[in-house]
Motif scaffolding. Sequence first.
Motif, short mmCIF file in Angstrom:
data_model
loop_
_atom_site.label_atom_id
_atom_site.label_comp_id
_atom_site.label_asym_id
_atom_site.label_seq_id
_atom_site.Cartn_x
_atom_site.Cartn_y
_atom_site.Cartn_z
N UNK A 102 -16.14 -3.26 9.50
CA UNK A 102 -15.79 -4.61 9.05
C UNK A 102 -17.02 -5.51 9.09
N UNK A 103 -17.77 -5.42 10.16
CA UNK A 103 -18.99 -6.23 10.28
C UNK A 103 -20.00 -5.86 9.20
N UNK A 104 -20.16 -4.56 8.97
CA UNK A 104 -21.07 -4.11 7.93
C UNK A 104 -20.68 -4.61 6.55
N UNK A 105 -19.37 -4.69 6.30
CA UNK A 105 -18.90 -5.16 4.99
C UNK A 105 -19.09 -6.66 4.80
N UNK A 106 -19.44 -7.37 5.85
CA UNK A 106 -19.81 -8.78 5.72
C UNK A 106 -21.31 -8.97 5.62
N UNK A 107 -22.07 -8.02 6.16
CA UNK A 107 -23.52 -8.19 6.28
C UNK A 107 -24.32 -7.48 5.19
N UNK A 108 -23.70 -6.56 4.48
CA UNK A 108 -24.38 -5.78 3.44
C UNK A 108 -23.70 -6.10 2.11
N UNK A 109 -24.45 -6.63 1.17
CA UNK A 109 -23.83 -7.20 -0.03
C UNK A 109 -23.06 -6.18 -0.85
N UNK A 110 -23.59 -4.97 -1.01
CA UNK A 110 -22.89 -3.99 -1.83
C UNK A 110 -21.56 -3.59 -1.19
N UNK A 112 -19.91 -5.88 0.81
CA UNK A 112 -19.17 -7.14 0.67
C UNK A 112 -18.48 -7.23 -0.68
N UNK A 113 -19.08 -6.63 -1.71
CA UNK A 113 -18.48 -6.66 -3.04
C UNK A 113 -17.09 -6.05 -3.04
N UNK A 114 -16.86 -5.10 -2.15
CA UNK A 114 -15.53 -4.52 -2.01
C UNK A 114 -14.63 -5.40 -1.15
N UNK A 115 -15.17 -5.86 -0.03
CA UNK A 115 -14.35 -6.58 0.95
C UNK A 115 -14.04 -8.02 0.56
N UNK A 267 -31.43 -6.93 -2.49
CA UNK A 267 -30.27 -7.52 -3.16
C UNK A 267 -29.00 -6.75 -2.82
N UNK A 268 -29.12 -5.44 -2.73
CA UNK A 268 -27.96 -4.60 -2.45
C UNK A 268 -27.64 -4.51 -0.96
N UNK A 269 -28.66 -4.50 -0.12
CA UNK A 269 -28.46 -4.13 1.28
C UNK A 269 -28.56 -5.29 2.26
N UNK A 270 -29.03 -6.44 1.82
CA UNK A 270 -29.04 -7.60 2.71
C UNK A 270 -27.76 -8.41 2.52
N UNK A 271 -27.68 -9.55 3.18
CA UNK A 271 -26.45 -10.33 3.18
C UNK A 271 -26.10 -10.88 1.81
N UNK A 272 -24.83 -11.27 1.62
CA UNK A 272 -24.39 -11.79 0.32
C UNK A 272 -25.17 -13.00 -0.17
N UNK A 273 -25.70 -13.81 0.74
CA UNK A 273 -26.40 -15.02 0.33
C UNK A 273 -27.89 -14.83 0.14
N UNK A 274 -28.39 -13.60 0.29
CA UNK A 274 -29.84 -13.40 0.21
C UNK A 274 -30.36 -13.58 -1.21
N UNK A 275 -31.54 -14.19 -1.32
CA UNK A 275 -32.24 -14.32 -2.59
C UNK A 275 -33.72 -14.29 -2.29
N UNK A 276 -34.52 -13.73 -3.18
CA UNK A 276 -35.97 -13.71 -2.94
C UNK A 276 -36.53 -15.12 -2.85
N UNK A 277 -37.46 -15.29 -1.93
CA UNK A 277 -38.07 -16.62 -1.75
C UNK A 277 -38.87 -16.99 -2.98
N UNK A 278 -38.71 -18.22 -3.40
CA UNK A 278 -39.47 -18.69 -4.56
C UNK A 278 -40.91 -18.99 -4.16
#
Length: 291
Positions: A102-110, A112-115, A267-278
Amino acid sequence: MELPHFPSVVLYSVPLFILLMVLERVSYWFHPDSDEVGYGGKDTATSLSMGLGSLGWDVLWGLGTAVVTSAVFLATPLRIEFHWWALPLFLIAQDFCYYWSHRGHHMIRVLWASHVVHHSAQTFNLSTALRQSWTGFTGFLFYLPLAAVGVDPRITAFCGGINLVYQFWIHTERIDKMWRPFEFVFNTPSHHRVHHASQGGYLDRNFAGMLIIWDRMFGSFAPETERPVYGLTTNIATHNPLRVAYHEYAAIVRDLRTRRVWHWPATLLRGPGWAPAERPAVQAITPAQVS
């Protein structure tokens, strides 16, 4: 030792699910509370349709995950025999794996896409428990260690059914905080309301299935101190089951298209809110600055 026949706990519980949902809905008629969201017609219908759809998809995904899990179990020389007196120990072991899944499905975006499907409801009631993913094939990875140490996958599946049935009743606002010793050990409606909340202090907290002690042990516990606001940090504003089921996968594809290839793993393996730094814009140096 030959395993006993394990009943389908979830299937036999369906009449109880229906009865409890009816009783909860009736309770809002007789005891309305303006501070409680209760039932929303479209939101409830979406939850029920997601639950019905997940039944068929779970059969399909279950075949593949059963093959992999069974292969791991057959490959190991270890064996842990099942005895009914040891059932609580198997339940604890399965619940421990559930916590990390459950924790992994919140912390890993791919994942999270399921959960995310389960968290997309903006109301919180027993029907929310039925809002399940149509891509529920990702969780089995977290249970492979049990198969690797010799726990028959059928035992894990049986314990998983008990865990799922337990979690049904904690999706409600009709039950306030409970007896303190019980709340210290077990997951309760109060704890799970926090988990479904979208405000900052409640985000990514209380991942427990049956036992809240895992959250207390691993630093992810938060008590209910203010009324939760349910849903996502950015709600999807749709009741279309297909969009509810796959909207985050579509968002991932859009992000992959617009990001550089070396950003794809994050993008796939970090958190749902992750984005590359500008990168900061390069400021041109004028002749005046040089002089």
